[in-house]
Motif scaffolding. Structure first.
Motif, PDB file in Angstrom:
ATOM      1  N   ASP A   1       6.419 -12.191   0.333  1.00  0.00           N
ATOM      2  CA  ASP A   1       7.831 -11.738   0.043  1.00  0.00           C
ATOM      3  C   ASP A   1       7.781 -10.301   0.492  1.00  0.00           C
ATOM      4  O   ASP A   1       9.095  -9.829   1.046  1.00  0.00           O
TER       5      ASP A   1
ATOM      6  N   ARG B   1      11.805  -9.009  -7.939  1.00  0.00           N
ATOM      7  CA  ARG B   1      10.602 -10.011  -8.263  1.00  0.00           C
ATOM      8  C   ARG B   1       9.359  -9.231  -8.447  1.00  0.00           C
ATOM      9  O   ARG B   1       8.610  -9.456  -9.330  1.00  0.00           O
ATOM     10  N   HIS B   2       9.196  -8.370  -7.672  1.00  0.00           N
ATOM     11  CA  HIS B   2       7.628  -7.266  -7.677  1.00  0.00           C
ATOM     12  C   HIS B   2       7.929  -6.161  -8.148  1.00  0.00           C
ATOM     13  O   HIS B   2       7.076  -5.268  -8.118  1.00  0.00           O
TER      14      HIS B   2
ATOM     15  N   ARG C   1      -0.357 -12.404  -3.577  1.00  0.00           N
ATOM     16  CA  ARG C   1       0.819 -13.174  -4.181  1.00  0.00           C
ATOM     17  C   ARG C   1       2.128 -12.652  -3.650  1.00  0.00           C
ATOM     18  O   ARG C   1       3.026 -13.077  -3.758  1.00  0.00           O
ATOM     19  N   ALA C   2       1.997 -11.436  -3.156  1.00  0.00           N
ATOM     20  CA  ALA C   2       3.277 -10.684  -2.594  1.00  0.00           C
ATOM     21  C   ALA C   2       3.445 -10.635  -0.881  1.00  0.00           C
ATOM     22  O   ALA C   2       4.273  -9.936  -0.424  1.00  0.00           O
TER      23      ALA C   2
ATOM     24  N   LYS D   1       1.341  -2.612  -8.612  1.00  0.00           N
ATOM     25  CA  LYS D   1       0.788  -3.943  -8.679  1.00  0.00           C
ATOM     26  C   LYS D   1       0.701  -4.883  -7.359  1.00  0.00           C
ATOM     27  O   LYS D   1       0.534  -5.978  -7.648  1.00  0.00           O
ATOM     28  N   VAL D   2       1.727  -4.522  -6.370  1.00  0.00           N
ATOM     29  CA  VAL D   2       1.781  -5.149  -5.271  1.00  0.00           C
ATOM     30  C   VAL D   2       0.710  -4.564  -4.269  1.00  0.00           C
ATOM     31  O   VAL D   2       0.390  -5.229  -3.265  1.00  0.00           O
TER      32      VAL D   2
END
Length: 816
Positions: free
Chosen positions: A519, A599-600, A515-516, A623-624
């Motif tokens: 970005d 955002r992350h 999801r990252a 989490k990234v």
């Protein structure tokens, strides 16, 4: 100065004036009360003086009788004891006197001296060495001083005229008693001497005359009742007997024996003295009562005035304090409300309005009314008007902020619209490039097409920047985690000078969650673009990655001129807290990086390098990260358009039918797009080769970022720069075959090793590693970064990370 102190000063000034005038007004009454109190004390002392004079008169009579052998020593002793008691009482009354008139004070001083000399005089009486004349003279002087004191207190300050007359009348009565006492002593001396002499006869007659004059003075100055008291007292048998004997003695001539017996005369004289003393006591009591009443009246008057003034002042102070407290409380409420609005309320409203979609379709006026009035201290006075004015200012500020938020939303929508239109146009251009590339076999034209394809990648990044500034995200979401080196390569493909990016020490097993991925690649692309733009064109920009406990750190090191500490602090503050507005176009990349990092939970910070240049440090949180990710994987058969690599993260591309962009079978691959492999392929770099370094290219073809095999040029913001081209020691066949569309297919070859400065055990090993280059004479920024990476890896070497498998790297597209 605070308002409470100003109010205190404002009230203190008139209160000071009021107190001053009150003191001036109360001074006469207070002074009169004090004078009345002093006069009362002096009158009480005068009563003691009258008692002492009477005791001295009797002691004198006893002493005369003892010397003239008409009395005994025991009677004299009794009289002296009674006199001593009277002296003690008189002293106690005169001890605390103050402001005594001059004549009265002189009399007191003389009385005190006589009292000190009295023991010697009494000793002479007892021994018989004193004469009757000397004895009579001594006693007469002190008794005269006692009467003089009584008459002198009438001259005290503030004494009323009526009271002064009564004091003089009482003193005259005491003088009358002294005249009768002197008559008694004169007769006793004449009886002892055998008759009157001429002098004693004159003394006797002067006593009778003095008594008459003194009583006349008393009758003139004193009230009529005093005369009545005296006449009634002296109209009795005892007084008449004393008058009869006095007349009989007075008729005795000079040199003749007095026919009245000494005992008879002493008894009659003593009885008359007792009668006069009783009248004298009544007169003294009347004077003391009048003086005491006057003192009480004056004290009550002065006290009432003082109480009235004090109550008035206290009332004024209480009213001023209550009014001042109300004003101060209202002003404090207004101040607290202003502070609340300035420090929390209004910033919270501004922060809320800065968020996308904060208006929710409401007008600025509705938003302003919805926030309410922060100040409730309103009213009809000036403080209430200030509160209402502050509410109006708050309402207008919120309205303007809402209006600005509305303008920002419109601008953001405009940017998003422009970005989406640009994305659609880019998609059309990409489609046309696909069509042209599909059937193109001319290497020169293919070079131009690849340059256009790279330009399209950069255009899509700028389009994504506009979407991020407009509050939207990348429309593409990957279904599998991607290795960190792959993300770095994908980021490098999105900048103009990708050939200057050099991978340093990259710790293995570090990946980015699906999801990252896009970005993070976008963040790194912006930082790499900034590093290549503001560093010398002949210098490489190094990238290093290492694990630090539960995080991973990516460092981008350039060798530019660097920035000042003040400007770096400003940039770091902007990176830490992304700007709510659209931002400055000149620093668009900074705002985009800040928003994507927020955002992350990614932390981006610019640091000073030990040498020239700047270090951009990107800290990826847990989490990234996708730790223990095996990067070298083989994609499923048929997943890509060729037989090597797997798909790199792609910039946003408008979706085609079915959510994927369609590619005809056998279509030529383009860099960073649908079938572009990472590791080999046209225009792409592998995880083990320098970006823009030596790689295989079909004859006559140019990579998407190179200027061609002949060392052509490519576009830059301020001129053209020769692009590096591969150089080999011996010819190698670079064509493996021909695709279905007729285009040559490149032969797979192991890529060369990226610059290995700072490599160590545990870092990624890539095939085709060349000979290590010699160590430089001085450490540059990249070496420092690699040393830090090696230090972090050494700390974490003993930590075992459990690997996790990633699903097939299929690209999905979703709308955000």
């Amino acid at each position: 100065m605070k308002i409470n102190r100003r109010l205190v000063l404002l009230v203190t000034a008139p209160l000071t004036v009021a107190v001053a005038f009150s003191v001036l007004a109360l001074a006469p009454a207070t002074n009169q009360a004090l004078q009345a109190d002093r006069l009362t004390s002096m009158v009480e002392a005068a009563d003691g003086a009258s008692e002492l004079a009477n005791r001295l008169q009797r002691e004198r009579a006893a002493a005369t009788a003892l010397i003239s052998e008409q009395g005994d020593a025991e009677a004299f002793r009794l009289r002296t004891n009674a006199t001593d008691k009277s002296i003690a009482g008189f002293r106690s009354r005169t001890k605390g006197l103050s402001s005594v008139p001059g004549s009265a004070q002189g009399a007191l001083d003389r009385i005190e001296r006589f009292v000190e000399e009295m023991p010697g005089l009494r000793a002479q009486v007892r021994s018989g060495s004193s004469t009757v004349s000397a004895l009579a003279f001594g006693y007469r002087i002190v008794i005269a001083d006692l009467n003089s004191y009584r008459d002198g207190i009438a001259q005290a300050d503030g004494v009323d005229a009526d009271i002064a007359d009564r004091i003089r009348a009482a003193a005259a009565l005491s003088e009358a008693a002294e005249h009768t006492a002197q008559q008694q002593v004169t007769v006793m001396r004449a009886q002892a001497a055998g008759g009157f002499t001429t002098a004693s006869q004159r003394t006797f007659d002067a006593g009778r005359m003095g008594y008459t004059e003194s009583t006349g003075v008393m009758f003139d100055l004193g009230p009529g009742e005093w005369r009545t008291w005296l006449e009634r007292t002296l109209s009795g048998a005892k007084a008449l007997e004393a008058r009869r004997l006095e007349d009989e003695i007075g008729r005795t001539g000079t040199g003749k024996d007095i026919t009245v017996a000494p005992e008879e005369w002493q008894k009659a004289a003593n009885d008359r003295q007792e009668l006069l003393r009783s009248v004298e006591k009544r007169v003294d009591a009347a004077v003391l009562s009048q003086v005491s009443d006057a003192r009480t009246t004056l004290i009550w008057t002065a006290g009432a005035e003082v109480v009235l003034v004090v109550l008035t002042l206290v009332g004024v102070v209480v009213v001023a304090i209550r009014l001042g407290r109300v004003m101060i409380r209202r002003l404090r409420d207004l101040r607290n409300a202003a502070h609340e609005v300035a420090h929390s309320g209004l910033p919270a409203v501004m922060n809320e309005l800065s968020q996308p979609g904060a208006l929710r379709g409401a007008t600025p006026e509705e938003v302003a009314r919805r926030t309410g009035d922060p100040v409730r201290t309103t009213g009809e006075d000036e403080i209430g008007e200030v509160g209402e004015a502050f509410n109006a200012v708050h309402h207008e500020a919120v309205r303007l902020a809402a209006q600005q938020a509305h303008v920002h939303e419109q601008l953001a929508e405009t940017l998003v619209g422009v970005a989406r239109r640009g994305a659609r146009l880019t998609a059309v251009m990409v489609s046309e490039l696909d069509t042209v590339q599909r059937d193109e076999a001319d290497p020169v034209r293919m070079k131009t097409l690849f340059a256009l394809d790279h330009l399209a990648i950069r255009m899509e990044r700028n389009t994504n920047n506009l979407l991020v500034l407009g509050g939207y995200g990348n429309a593409r979401v990957r279904s599998a985690d991607v290795g960190c080196s792959t993300v770095i390569v994908a980021a490098a493909q999105q900048i103009e000078r990708f050939d200057r990016v050099s991978l340093g020490a990259i710790e293995s097993g570090i990946g980015v969650t699906a999801r990252a991925v896009h970005d993070v690649a976008h963040i790194l692309a912006e930082l790499l673009d900034n590093a290549t733009r503001y560093s010398p064109p002949d210098k490489q920009v190094g990238v290093a990655v290492w694990r630090l406990w539960d995080r991973a750190v990516v460092q981008i090191v350039d060798e530019g001129v660097g920035i000042t500490a003040e400007r770096r602090a400003v940039h770091n503050a902007a990176l830490l807290e992304p700007q709510a507005g659209i931002g400055d176009v000149r620093s668009m990349g900074l705002h985009v990086v800040a928003r994507l990092a927020a955002r992350h939970g990614i932390v981006v910070e610019l640091r000073d390098s030990s040498g020239p240049g700047t270090i951009a440090e990107v800290t990826l949180p847990a989490k990234v990260l996708a730790l223990d990710l095996e990067e070298a994987r083989t994609p499923p058969p048929g997943a890509l358009g060729n037989d090597v690599g797997y798909e790199a993260p792609r910039p946003i591309t408008p979706p085609g039918p079915g959510g994927h962009r369609q590619q005809p079978a056998g279509a030529n691959a383009r860099p960073g797009r649908d079938s572009a492999p990472i590791g080999t392929g046209v225009g792409l770099v592998g995880a083990g080769a320098p970006v823009g370094g030596d790689r295989e290219t079909p004859p006559g073809h140019a990579g998407p970022r190179d200027g061609g095999p002949d060392g052509g040029t490519r576009e830059r913001g301020h001129g053209t720069t020769p692009a590096p081209h591969p150089v080999h020691d011996e010819p190698v066949s670079r064509v493996a075959g021909v695709s279905s569309s007729g285009l040559p297919v490149r032969q797979r070859r192991a890529p060369q090793q990226w610059p290995a400065a700072g490599k160590r055990e545990g870092a990624e090993q890539r095939p085709g590693t060349g000979a290590p280059r010699p160590s430089p004479r001085r450490r540059d920024s990249r070496q420092v970064s690699d040393v830090l990476a090696a230090y972090a890896q050494g700390i974490n070497r003993s930590t075992n990370h459990r690997g996790r498998s990633a699903p097939d790297d299929n690209t999905e597209r979703t709308e955000k």
